[in-house]
Design a protein around this motif. Structure first.
Motif, PDB file in Angstrom:
ATOM      1  N   ASP A  60      84.974  33.147 -33.519  1.00  0.00           N
ATOM      2  CA  ASP A  60      84.098  33.504 -34.647  1.00  0.00           C
ATOM      3  C   ASP A  60      82.663  33.738 -34.184  1.00  0.00           C
ATOM      4  O   ASP A  60      82.013  34.703 -34.604  1.00  0.00           O
ATOM      5  CB  ASP A  60      84.125  32.418 -35.720  1.00  0.00           C
ATOM      6  CG  ASP A  60      85.458  32.316 -36.448  1.00  0.00           C
ATOM      7  OD1 ASP A  60      86.298  33.236 -36.313  1.00  0.00           O
ATOM      8  OD2 ASP A  60      85.668  31.302 -37.140  1.00  0.00           O
ATOM      9  N   LYS A  71      88.980  28.833 -32.270  1.00  0.00           N
ATOM     10  CA  LYS A  71      88.613  29.604 -33.461  1.00  0.00           C
ATOM     11  C   LYS A  71      87.096  29.701 -33.609  1.00  0.00           C
ATOM     12  O   LYS A  71      86.553  30.768 -33.881  1.00  0.00           O
ATOM     13  CB  LYS A  71      89.217  28.987 -34.722  1.00  0.00           C
ATOM     14  CG  LYS A  71      88.862  29.770 -35.985  1.00  0.00           C
ATOM     15  CD  LYS A  71      89.393  29.119 -37.233  1.00  0.00           C
ATOM     16  CE  LYS A  71      89.074  29.857 -38.508  1.00  0.00           C
ATOM     17  NZ  LYS A  71      87.840  30.581 -38.575  1.00  0.00           N
ATOM     18  N   GLU A  93      80.564  37.392 -34.272  1.00  0.00           N
ATOM     19  CA  GLU A  93      79.231  37.548 -34.859  1.00  0.00           C
ATOM     20  C   GLU A  93      78.260  38.155 -33.854  1.00  0.00           C
ATOM     21  O   GLU A  93      77.483  39.041 -34.193  1.00  0.00           O
ATOM     22  CB  GLU A  93      78.695  36.209 -35.365  1.00  0.00           C
ATOM     23  CG  GLU A  93      79.309  35.774 -36.668  1.00  0.00           C
ATOM     24  CD  GLU A  93      78.601  34.572 -37.277  1.00  0.00           C
ATOM     25  OE1 GLU A  93      77.609  34.088 -36.695  1.00  0.00           O
ATOM     26  OE2 GLU A  93      79.054  34.130 -38.338  1.00  0.00           O
TER      27      GLU A  93
END
Length: 110
Positions: free
Chosen positions: A90, A86, A94
């Motif tokens: 993430d 995860k 970004e």
């Protein structure tokens, strides 16, 4: 937080979550060495992405994620170690969305 051992399968799991949304692909560090003399000392699966004249590499090394961001000339870069799938997803989102500024450090000339 418990330490999770990261494997090549975790790199593939990150790729599976991103491949239909962003221009990322899977290859091997050996192929990158052949194509661009990337300097890897191991041969393993690696997720590669590129945006805004920056390159991203994610791979597993000694049970951890390694996430590298470098300029396309490979003169400056930075890296860190996401804790889990995860976190890696993430961070890459970004990067792909241009939401994070990375402090890039010059590579030492050998």
């Amino acid at each position: 937080m418990l330490f999770t051992q990261i494997t090549d399968n975790d790199v593939l799991a990150v790729y599976a979550q991103l491949k239909d949304k962003y221009p990322v692909f899977m290859t091997t560090t050996g192929a990158l060495n052949e194509a661009m003399d990337a300097g890897f000392s191991i041969d393993c699966p690696i997720l590669v992405g590129k945006v805004n004249r920056q390159i991203l590499w994610l791979y597993a090394y000694e049970d951890i994620f390694v996430l590298d961001v470098l300029d396309e000339e490979q003169t400056k870069g930075t890296h860190w170690h996401p804790n889990d799938v995860k976190g890696a997803v993430d961070d890459i989102v970004e990067f792909m969305e241009g939401k994070t500024d990375y402090e890039m450090y010059p590579f030492k000339q050998i």
